[in-house]
Design a protein around this motif. Structure first.
Motif, PDB file in Angstrom:
ATOM      1  N   GLY A   1       0.830  -1.581   0.150  1.00 20.79           N
ATOM      2  CA  GLY A   1      -0.285  -0.068  -0.066  1.00 20.79           C
ATOM      3  C   GLY A   1       0.549   1.603   0.005  1.00 20.79           C
ATOM      4  N   LYS A   2      -0.064   2.761   0.041  1.00 23.49           N
ATOM      5  CA  LYS A   2       1.238   3.877   0.040  1.00 23.49           C
ATOM      6  C   LYS A   2       0.303   4.268   1.203  1.00 23.49           C
ATOM      7  N   ILE A   3       1.540   5.072   1.436  1.00 21.99           N
ATOM      8  CA  ILE A   3       1.119   6.294   3.116  1.00 21.99           C
ATOM      9  C   ILE A   3       1.485   7.813   2.953  1.00 21.99           C
ATOM     10  N   HIS A   4       0.134   8.789   2.546  1.00 25.39           N
ATOM     11  CA  HIS A   4       1.331  10.262   2.077  1.00 25.39           C
ATOM     12  C   HIS A   4       1.071  11.404   3.266  1.00 25.39           C
ATOM     13  N   ILE A   5       2.262  10.939   3.351  1.00 23.60           N
ATOM     14  CA  ILE A   5       2.590  11.948   4.938  1.00 23.60           C
ATOM     15  C   ILE A   5       2.957  13.780   4.667  1.00 23.60           C
ATOM     16  N   GLY A   6       2.674  14.375   5.193  1.00 25.46           N
ATOM     17  CA  GLY A   6       3.489  15.775   5.449  1.00 25.46           C
ATOM     18  C   GLY A   6       4.207  16.383   6.710  1.00 25.46           C
ATOM     19  N   LEU A   7       5.278  16.540   6.124  1.00 25.88           N
ATOM     20  CA  LEU A   7       5.695  17.475   7.513  1.00 25.88           C
ATOM     21  C   LEU A   7       6.682  18.407   7.690  1.00 25.88           C
ATOM     22  N   PRO A   8       6.703  18.757   8.516  1.00 30.93           N
ATOM     23  CA  PRO A   8       7.244  20.294   7.744  1.00 30.93           C
ATOM     24  C   PRO A   8       9.364  20.030   8.673  1.00 30.93           C
ATOM     25  N   PRO A   9       9.795  20.340   7.366  1.00 32.69           N
ATOM     26  CA  PRO A   9      11.185  19.927   7.459  1.00 32.69           C
ATOM     27  C   PRO A   9      12.242  20.038   8.869  1.00 32.69           C
ATOM     28  N   ILE A  10      11.341  21.440   9.296  1.00 33.82           N
ATOM     29  CA  ILE A  10      12.291  21.781  10.672  1.00 33.82           C
ATOM     30  C   ILE A  10      12.068  21.325  11.632  1.00 33.82           C
ATOM     31  N   THR A  11      11.071  20.852  11.823  1.00 33.12           N
ATOM     32  CA  THR A  11      10.086  20.520  13.189  1.00 33.12           C
ATOM     33  C   THR A  11       9.897  18.790  13.235  1.00 33.12           C
ATOM     34  N   ALA A  12       9.614  17.860  12.012  1.00 39.90           N
ATOM     35  CA  ALA A  12       9.581  16.731  12.550  1.00 39.90           C
ATOM     36  C   ALA A  12      10.025  16.258  11.758  1.00 39.90           C
ATOM     37  N   VAL A  13      11.343  15.821  13.471  1.00 43.91           N
ATOM     38  CA  VAL A  13      12.259  14.316  13.452  1.00 43.91           C
ATOM     39  C   VAL A  13      11.640  13.938  14.917  1.00 43.91           C
ATOM     40  N   THR A  14      12.802  13.464  15.602  1.00 40.88           N
ATOM     41  CA  THR A  14      12.911  12.300  16.531  1.00 40.88           C
ATOM     42  C   THR A  14      12.224  11.241  16.484  1.00 40.88           C
ATOM     43  N   THR A  15      11.575  11.605  17.467  1.00 42.27           N
ATOM     44  CA  THR A  15      10.232  10.718  17.734  1.00 42.27           C
ATOM     45  C   THR A  15       9.545   9.795  15.931  1.00 42.27           C
ATOM     46  N   PHE A  16       9.299  11.234  15.233  1.00 44.40           N
ATOM     47  CA  PHE A  16       8.511  10.707  14.700  1.00 44.40           C
ATOM     48  C   PHE A  16       9.522   9.765  13.131  1.00 44.40           C
TER      49      PHE A  16
ATOM     50  N   THR B   1      13.309  31.046   7.330  1.00 49.63           N
ATOM     51  CA  THR B   1      13.252  30.028   6.459  1.00 49.63           C
ATOM     52  C   THR B   1      13.077  28.940   7.227  1.00 49.63           C
ATOM     53  N   SER B   2      12.156  28.109   6.297  1.00 55.55           N
ATOM     54  CA  SER B   2      11.821  26.793   6.407  1.00 55.55           C
ATOM     55  C   SER B   2      12.616  25.148   6.261  1.00 55.55           C
ATOM     56  N   GLN B   3      14.371  26.026   6.577  1.00 57.65           N
ATOM     57  CA  GLN B   3      14.796  24.469   6.309  1.00 57.65           C
ATOM     58  C   GLN B   3      16.239  24.886   7.781  1.00 57.65           C
ATOM     59  N   ARG B   4      16.178  23.520   8.369  1.00 57.54           N
ATOM     60  CA  ARG B   4      16.645  23.733   9.147  1.00 57.54           C
ATOM     61  C   ARG B   4      17.891  23.575   9.681  1.00 57.54           C
ATOM     62  N   GLU B   5      19.066  23.087   8.027  1.00 57.24           N
ATOM     63  CA  GLU B   5      20.429  23.132   7.757  1.00 57.24           C
ATOM     64  C   GLU B   5      20.628  24.499   7.675  1.00 57.24           C
ATOM     65  N   LEU B   6      20.102  25.438   6.863  1.00 54.62           N
ATOM     66  CA  LEU B   6      20.317  26.951   6.451  1.00 54.62           C
ATOM     67  C   LEU B   6      20.070  27.914   7.672  1.00 54.62           C
ATOM     68  N   MET B   7      19.203  27.715   8.895  1.00 59.60           N
ATOM     69  CA  MET B   7      19.386  28.479   9.961  1.00 59.60           C
ATOM     70  C   MET B   7      20.770  27.684  10.716  1.00 59.60           C
ATOM     71  N   THR B   8      20.604  26.486  10.513  1.00 59.39           N
ATOM     72  CA  THR B   8      22.217  26.578  12.215  1.00 59.39           C
ATOM     73  C   THR B   8      23.084  27.251  10.876  1.00 59.39           C
ATOM     74  N   GLN B   9      23.399  26.974   9.468  1.00 61.03           N
ATOM     75  CA  GLN B   9      24.453  27.332   8.869  1.00 61.03           C
ATOM     76  C   GLN B   9      24.444  28.905   8.934  1.00 61.03           C
ATOM     77  N   MET B  10      23.184  29.526   9.498  1.00 56.94           N
ATOM     78  CA  MET B  10      23.687  31.016   8.985  1.00 56.94           C
ATOM     79  C   MET B  10      24.407  31.230  10.612  1.00 56.94           C
ATOM     80  N   VAL B  11      23.474  30.680  11.585  1.00 57.13           N
ATOM     81  CA  VAL B  11      23.728  30.681  13.136  1.00 57.13           C
ATOM     82  C   VAL B  11      25.095  30.895  13.771  1.00 57.13           C
ATOM     83  N   ALA B  12      25.646  29.972  12.838  1.00 55.42           N
ATOM     84  CA  ALA B  12      27.228  29.763  13.128  1.00 55.42           C
ATOM     85  C   ALA B  12      28.561  30.483  11.724  1.00 55.42           C
ATOM     86  N   ALA B  13      28.165  30.979  11.301  1.00 51.43           N
ATOM     87  CA  ALA B  13      28.155  32.147  10.439  1.00 51.43           C
ATOM     88  C   ALA B  13      28.090  33.455  11.288  1.00 51.43           C
ATOM     89  N   LYS B  14      27.053  33.747  12.336  1.00 48.33           N
ATOM     90  CA  LYS B  14      27.203  35.171  12.870  1.00 48.33           C
ATOM     91  C   LYS B  14      26.557  35.628  12.481  1.00 48.33           C
TER      92      LYS B  14
END
Length: 294
Positions: A91-106, A220-233
């Protein structure tokens, strides 16, 4: 009316594109277009608004979509039963998830589910929470991962509750504080979730209650971009604490945030009253057995 015409119709509605629907169904775009025209002729109604820029369901199309999904799901379930499967394995399941927040337990839950049901296809759509909510209402997703509020429209199961922490460069003066408050954002550049996230509105409202007019450097909606910007001060950001645990402390330091209400809460959410295919129901049962937040 043929089942495959309904399947093509569902895919065009899902992707808002005849060409993408053709790619997904491994058929030609002219075949998709003809099937939709035949369906519209049989029903006597236009199902899509068509332009050079977009394809959108008409009012009639929205009504047909929900019924078409039920018919196709029921037909597939009949085929499954005829194959003598005691327990659904495909079968097939369609799931929508936010790129920043849908991590860890899910992520852990999805991995465990795929180990037990390797033949069930799980298709993930990375949307912001507001778009996920709209897609669920339109019947284009089986489940969404976000923070639901309207129990007239949705049903849900909570599985994640995680306070937000403030992330910053290791040389930032605020690393000397044990806990960060809204007032500490005065004069600071914030890297914020975009407006598709409810957290965007909550953070801005909290700043204004504290008398702070937040200075937004980026959204942004991208976690990686958010952390890269913080690392870049380039500024400060807020992320769920479980994400902060896995960040490299050589590049990013995090501190707890004082507002206990600023907490990421996620639920596995589905449209109330919507028919769920067997594969989706299998996921729901698995989720309740293994990952229900007490």
């Amino acid at each position: 009316m043929e089942i495959r015409h309904l399947e093509y119709f569902i895919e065009v509605a899902r992707h808002k594109s005849f060409s993408v629907a053709a790619e997904v169904t491994h058929t030609s775009q002219p075949s998709i277009s003809k099937a939709i025209k035949d369906l519209e002729a049989e029903l006597g109604k236009a199902l899509f608004y068509r332009s050079t820029k977009y394809v959108k369901l008409t009012d009639a199309g929205e009504l047909v979509l929900e019924q078409a999904q039920q018919i196709v799901a029921a037909f597939r379930n009949i085929n499954t039963q005829l194959e003598g499967l005691a327990k659904l394995q495909t079968g097939k399941i369609h799931i929508g998830l936010p790129p920043i927040t849908a991590v860890t337990t899910f992520s852990h839950m999805l991995g465990a589910f795929k180990n037990e049901y390797p033949k069930i296809q799980v298709q993930l759509f990375e949307y912001g929470p507001k778009k996920i909510e709209a897609s669920l209402q339109d019947g284009l997703l089986d489940f969404g991962i976000f923070t639901p509020e309207d129990n007239d429209l949705f049903e849900w199961i909570w599985f994640e509750q995680d306070p937000l922490s403030v992330i910053m460069h290791p040389n930032h003066p605020l690393t000397l504080k044990e806990c960060i408050d809204y007032k500490d954002f005065a004069g600071e550049q914030l890297i914020l979730y975009n407006s598709d996230y409810k957290l965007h509105d909550i953070i801005i409202a909290g700043c204004r209650r504290a008398g702070i007019d937040p200075e937004i450097a980026f959204k942004t909606s991208q976690r990686e971009l958010m952390t890269q910007m913080v690392a870049a001060k380039l500024g400060l950001a807020l992320l769920p604490t479980k994400i902060c645990h896995v960040l490299d402390p050589a590049n990013i330091i995090y501190r707890p945030f004082s507002d206990s209400n600023l907490c990421l809460q996620l639920a596995l959410t589905w449209k109330k009253g919507r028919y769920l295919p067997h594969a989706a129901r299998e996921l729901l049962a698995f989720f309740k057995d293994h990952f229900l937040l007490q």
